[in-house]
Design a protein around this motif. Structure first.
Motif, short mmCIF file in Angstrom:
data_model
loop_
_atom_site.label_atom_id
_atom_site.label_comp_id
_atom_site.label_asym_id
_atom_site.label_seq_id
_atom_site.Cartn_x
_atom_site.Cartn_y
_atom_site.Cartn_z
N THR A 413 0.83 -1.19 0.00
CA THR A 413 0.00 0.00 0.00
C THR A 413 0.87 1.25 0.00
N ILE A 414 0.47 2.20 -0.84
CA ILE A 414 1.10 3.51 -0.89
C ILE A 414 0.05 4.52 -0.45
N THR A 415 0.40 5.34 0.54
CA THR A 415 -0.56 6.32 1.07
C THR A 415 -0.05 7.73 0.79
N ILE A 416 -0.90 8.51 0.12
CA ILE A 416 -0.60 9.93 -0.12
C ILE A 416 -1.40 10.73 0.90
N GLY A 417 -0.68 11.47 1.74
CA GLY A 417 -1.34 12.19 2.84
C GLY A 417 -1.10 13.68 2.78
N ILE A 418 -2.06 14.43 3.32
CA ILE A 418 -1.97 15.88 3.43
C ILE A 418 -2.35 16.26 4.86
N ASP A 419 -1.44 16.93 5.57
CA ASP A 419 -1.69 17.34 6.96
C ASP A 419 -1.19 18.76 7.14
N GLU A 420 -1.73 19.41 8.16
CA GLU A 420 -1.34 20.79 8.47
C GLU A 420 -0.58 20.83 9.78
N HIS A 421 0.47 21.68 9.84
CA HIS A 421 1.28 21.81 11.06
C HIS A 421 1.55 23.28 11.34
N ASP A 422 1.45 23.65 12.60
CA ASP A 422 1.87 24.97 13.06
C ASP A 422 3.15 24.80 13.86
N VAL A 423 4.25 25.34 13.36
CA VAL A 423 5.54 25.25 14.04
C VAL A 423 5.76 26.57 14.76
N THR A 424 5.85 26.51 16.09
CA THR A 424 5.94 27.74 16.88
C THR A 424 7.31 27.96 17.51
N ALA A 425 8.10 26.90 17.64
CA ALA A 425 9.37 27.01 18.36
C ALA A 425 10.55 26.82 17.42
N GLU A 426 11.65 27.53 17.75
CA GLU A 426 12.90 27.35 17.01
C GLU A 426 13.55 26.04 17.42
N GLY A 427 14.50 25.58 16.63
CA GLY A 427 15.31 24.43 17.03
C GLY A 427 15.10 23.19 16.19
N GLY A 428 13.92 23.06 15.54
CA GLY A 428 13.69 21.90 14.69
C GLY A 428 14.24 22.13 13.29
N PHE A 429 13.91 21.20 12.38
CA PHE A 429 14.40 21.37 11.02
C PHE A 429 13.54 22.36 10.24
N LEU A 430 12.41 22.79 10.84
CA LEU A 430 11.53 23.78 10.21
C LEU A 430 11.57 25.09 11.00
N LYS A 431 11.54 26.21 10.27
CA LYS A 431 11.41 27.50 10.93
C LYS A 431 9.96 27.67 11.39
N PRO A 432 9.73 28.51 12.39
CA PRO A 432 8.35 28.73 12.84
C PRO A 432 7.46 29.21 11.69
N GLY A 433 6.26 28.70 11.65
CA GLY A 433 5.31 29.06 10.60
C GLY A 433 4.27 27.98 10.41
N ARG A 434 3.39 28.16 9.43
CA ARG A 434 2.34 27.20 9.12
C ARG A 434 2.76 26.41 7.87
N TYR A 435 2.68 25.10 7.96
CA TYR A 435 3.14 24.23 6.88
C TYR A 435 2.07 23.21 6.52
N ILE A 436 2.10 22.81 5.25
CA ILE A 436 1.33 21.66 4.79
C ILE A 436 2.32 20.52 4.56
N GLN A 437 2.06 19.40 5.21
CA GLN A 437 2.89 18.21 5.02
C GLN A 437 2.27 17.36 3.91
N PHE A 438 2.99 17.28 2.80
CA PHE A 438 2.55 16.51 1.64
C PHE A 438 3.43 15.26 1.61
N SER A 439 2.85 14.10 1.95
CA SER A 439 3.67 12.90 2.18
C SER A 439 3.25 11.73 1.31
N VAL A 440 4.24 10.88 1.03
CA VAL A 440 4.02 9.60 0.35
C VAL A 440 4.65 8.53 1.22
N ALA A 441 3.81 7.60 1.71
CA ALA A 441 4.28 6.54 2.61
C ALA A 441 4.06 5.18 1.96
N ASP A 442 5.01 4.27 2.19
CA ASP A 442 4.86 2.91 1.67
C ASP A 442 5.05 1.90 2.79
#
Length: 650
Positions: A413-442
Motif C-alpha cells: 500500500t502507498i498512502t498519499i497524505g496531506i496534513d497541516e502543522h503549526d511550528v511555533t518554536a525554534e530548534g527543529g528542522f523547520l522554521k516557525p510558521g504554518r506548513y502543509i505536510q505533503f507525504s508519500v508513505a509505503d
C-alpha cells in the motif's frame, strides 16, 4: 689500695654532675626551691631563655610563662602537680628575656630528702619551636590544600579507601554527582557507574588497573544521584605509603558532556559545510552539463522531428525513429531533473490546492503503478493551498510514488497524505510558521540510517543499473527548498518509508490559480511568412531552429553570435519581424542582445531560447522564453503568441 674518704667521693660526684649539666646546651636544666624560685642555672637555660645566671637566680620561674598562662595560674598548677603526682609534663608557649616566645616541652620533677621533706624541683625545658613551626606549616599547607580542593567546582576530587569506598568528598563532586558528603562518604564508588558498566565489572577493573599500573585514565558515561547520565573524564591514582603499601586511591572526575557535544556539533558543522560545498560544486557542474546537453538534445530531437515529418511511412523504420525520439525525450526529462537539483530550473510559481492536485492525478498514478500496488489517499476537508510550481510538483509526486512502488517489491500500500502543522518554536528542522505536510508513505522494506542520510545525495540510488538516475529525490528536494520548505525522510529497516514535503501554507485568502487559456491568434492574423533572425553560437542547434522555422513557412537569416546579429540589424538590408536568440553565448549574451534591440528597435520582438530556463541577475525577466530542447509545435505556439501580442499592441 687506699680508698677515698666518703666526703671527697661525694664532692667529686657533685662536681661531675655539675660539669655534665653545664655541658648540656640543648636543654634548660635548672633547680627550683619549694616556692618556685630559681636555685641553679645551666648554659642551656641561658641559651634558650636569654638570662645569665646572676640576673635570674632567686627569681620566680613564673616569669617564663605567658600572661595568659599566669592568669590561669599554670605555674602554681605545675608545681602542685609535680609535688602531688611526682611529675609534671607539658608543652606550651614560654617567654624569653627579650619578650619573644618559643614552644617548649617541660618536665618538672620534685626533689625529696631522705626524710621525705620537699627540697625543691628539677626542671628540664626543651625548645621545640622548629618542630612546632614545621607542624604549623604542615597544618597550614593541609588547610590551604583543603580550601583549594573544596574550592574546585569543575572537578570532583575525592579519596577512596583500598576497597573503593569513598572516604572524603569535595564541593565539585557534590555539584557534578549530586550527593552531599554525608550521603556518599562510606559508600562504594561503583554507584557512580551505569548499570551496564557495573554488570561488566568496570569499577573493579578500574581499581585493578590503578593498582597494577599506578594510574587509570578513561572516558565514559557516569550516573548522578538523580539517575541522569553525564560523559566523564576520569583519573584514578593509587596512593601508597613509604613501605609501598596501598592506602587508598585519589579520584578526579570531570564532566565533559558539553565539550563532547560541542565537538560533535563542530564535526557536524564541518560535515554540513563540506556537503554544502560538494553540492554547490555538483550543482554548478550539473547546471553547465544540462545546458550543453540541452543543446545536443535540441539538435537530436529537432532533426528526428523533421525526419519524421519528411520520411515516408515505413513499418520497419518508423518504430526505430519513435524509439530514438522517446530516448531523446527521456534525456530532456533527465536534464530537467539536473537543473532542478542545481537550483537552475526556474519555478512557475502558482497557488495550488494539494487535494485537487492529488485527485487530478489519481488515474494516471494508478496506471503508472499497475495492479501490484494499491494507492490510498488521506485528503483533509479543508483547502491545503501552497505556492509552488504545479507541473514540477506533479513530477515530484510521480517520482515519490514510483520510488514507493519499487520499495514494495510486490504487493503493498502507498498512502498519499496531506496534513497541516503549526511550528511555533525554534530548534527543529523547520522554521516557525504554518506548513502543509505533503507525504508519500509505503509499506515496503524501509531503509537503514545510512541509506536515509544518503537518499537525497545526487546520483545515489539503491536501484539496479539502468533503473534509476539517483536524481529523483534530489530534484524533489530542490523543488521543496526553492518553494521555501523542507524535505524529510522517516524510515526504518523493515518498517516502510515516509517521504514528506513540508511546504509553507499559502496566506489566508490566496485562491488557487485556474488554468490559463491557450492563446488564440487575433482575427487580424499576422502575415503567414515572417522574416526571422535566428541567433545561436551552436551550429547544430541553429540548423534545427532554421529548419523548423522554414518548415513553418518563414524566411530565416542565421547569426552565430550577438555581434553578428547586431551587424545584420544595423545593415538594414532586411526588415526583420522577429528575433529568436540563444541566451548563453560568448561576449554578448542573449539577454544583452535583447537589451540592445529594445533600445534601437523597440518594436522588434525577441524570444530568448535557453537551456537553463532561467535568466541571470540583471536579465530581463519579461522576455518570452523558449526552453531547450523545444519541439516545432512549441516553437510555433510561442511565435504565434509573440507576433499576436505585437499585432494587438500596435
Amino acid at each position: 689500695m687506699m680508698s677515698m674518704p666518703q666526703t671527697e667521693t661525694t664532692l667529686l660526684d657533685e662536681e661531675r654532675y655539675r660539669l655534665l649539666v653545664d655541658a648540656i646546651t640543648d636543654y634548660a636544666i635548672y633547680m627550683l626551691d619549694p616556692t618556685g624560685r630559681i636555685a641553679s642555672w645551666n648554659p642551656g637555660a641561658q641559651r634558650f631563655k636569654g638570662y645569665e645566671a646572676p640576673e635570674i637566680l632567686g627569681e620566680h620561674f613564673s616569669r617564663f610563662y605567658t600572661e595568659e598562662d599566669k592568669l590561669i595560674h599554670l605555674p602554681e598548677l605545675a608545681l602542685r602537680t609535680a609535688a602531688t603526682e611526682g611529675r609534671f609534663e607539658n608543652e606550651g608557649w614560654r617567654v624569653r628575656k627579650d619578650g619573644t616566645r618559643f614552644w617548649a616541652h617541660v618536665i618538672i620533677d620534685p626533689i625529696w630528702d631522705r626524710s621525705g621533706q620537699l627540697l625543691g624541683f628539677a626542671k628540664v625545658t626543651r625548645d621545640l619551636s622548629e618542630r612546632k613551626n614545621a607542624e604549623a606549616e604542615i597544618k597550614r599547607n593541609r588547610d590551604q590544600f583543603e580550601i583549594l580542593v573544596q574550592g574546585v567546582m569543575d572537578y570532583a576530587l575525592y579519596m577512596l579507601d583500598p576497597n573503593g569506598y569513598v572516604s572524603n568528598w569535595n564541593a565539585g563532586a557534590e555539584r557534578i554527582k549530586g550527593y552531599r558528603a554525608d550521603e556518599i562518604v562510606g559508600k562504594h564508588f561503583s554507584q557512580f557507574y551505569t548499570e551496564e558498566d557495573r554488570a561488566n565489572g568496570e569499577p573493579a577493573k578500574s581499581l585493578e588497573t590503578a593498582l597494577r599500573e599506578g594510574r587509570m585514565e578513561k572516558e565514559g558515561w557516569r550516573q548522578r544521584k538523580d539517575g541522569t547520565r553525564f560523559f566523564a573524564h576520569v583519573v584514578l591514582d593509587a596512593i601508597r605509603n613509604d613501605k609501598g603499601e596501598i592506602i587508598g586511591f585519589a579520584k578526579v572526575t570531570r564532566d565533559i558532556t558539553e565539550k563532547v557535544e560541542a565537538q560533535k556539533a563542530l564535526a557536524k558543522a564541518r560535515e554540513d559545510l563540506f556537503q554544502s560545498q560538494k553540492l554547490e560544486a555538483i550543482g554548478q557542474l550539473t547546471g553547465g552539463i544540462a545546458h550543453d546537453f540541452n543543446n545536443l538534445l535540441m539538435a537530436i530531437l529537432g532533426s528526428l522531428e523533421m525526419l519524421r515529418k519528411r520520411m515516408p511511412d515505413d513499418p520497419a523504420l518508423t518504430p526505430l525513429l519513435e524509439n530514438a525520439i522517446q530516448g531523446g525525450e527521456r534525456g530532456a526529462a533527465l536534464t530537467q531533473r539536473m537543473l532542478a537539483f542545481s537550483r537552475r530550473q526556474e519555478l512557475n510559481i502558482k497557488a495550488i490546492d494539494l487535494g485537487d492536485l492529488v485527485r487530478g492525478m489519481m488515474d494516471f498514478l494508478q496506471r503508472s503503478l499497475g495492479s501490484s500496488a494499491r494507492i490510498e489517499t488521506r485528503i483533509p476537508p479543508y483547502n491545503a493551498v501552497v505556492v509552488t510550481d504545479p507541473l514540477q510538483l506533479e513530477t515530484a509526486l510521480l517520482n515519490l510514488v514510483v520510488n514507493a512502488r519499487d520499495a514494495l517489491a510486490g504487493e503493498g500500500t502507498i498512502t498519499i497524505g496531506i496534513d497541516e502543522h503549526d511550528v511555533t518554536a525554534e530548534g527543529g528542522f523547520l522554521k516557525p510558521g504554518r506548513y502543509i505536510q505533503f507525504s508519500v508513505a509505503d509499506t515496503g522494506e524501509g531503509m537503514d540510517v545510512e541509506t536515509v542520510n544518503q537518499a537525497t545525495t545526487p546520483f545515489f540510488t539503491t536501484k539496479g543499473v539502468g533503473k534509476g538516475t539517483g536524481l529523483g529525490l534530489s530534484m524533489v528536494q530542490g523543488l521543496t527548498e526553492q518553494s521555501g520548505g523542507k524535505l524529510h525522510i522517516d524510515s526504518k529497516k523493515g518498517q516502510g518509508t515516509t517521504v514528506s514535503l513540508f511546504l509553507p501554507r499559502a496566506e489566508e485568502g490566496v485562491i488557487p490559480a485556474e488554468e490559463e487559456p491557450v492563446h488564440q491568434p487575433n482575427s487580424d492574423a499576422p502575415p503567414k511568412t515572417l522574416n526571422v533572425l535566428a541567433v545561436d553560437d551552436d551550429a547544430l542547434v541553429l540548423m534545427n531552429t532554421t529548419l523548423m522555422l522554414e518548415d513553418l513557412g518563414h524566411r530565416v537569416t542565421e547569426a552565430y553570435s550577438g555581434t553578428e546579429a547586431l551587424d545584420l540589424l544595423h545593415g538594414n538590408e532586411i526588415e526583420f519581424d522577429l528575433v529568436i536568440t540563444d541566451h548563453s553565448m560568448p561576449k554578448i549574451t542573449g539577454s544583452e542582445l535583447a537589451s540592445e534591440i529594445a533600445r534601437h528597435w523597440p518594436h522588434l520582438p525577441v524570444i530568448l531560447a535557453t537551456g537553463y530556463a532561467e535568466l541571470p541577475p540583471g536579465g530581463d525577466a519579461k522576455l518570452p522564453r523558449l526552453p531547450k530542447p523545444f519541439s516545432q509545435a512549441q516553437l510555433q505556439d510561442i511565435v504565434a503568441a509573440v507576433i499576436g501580442t505585437r499585432t494587438l499592441n500596435k
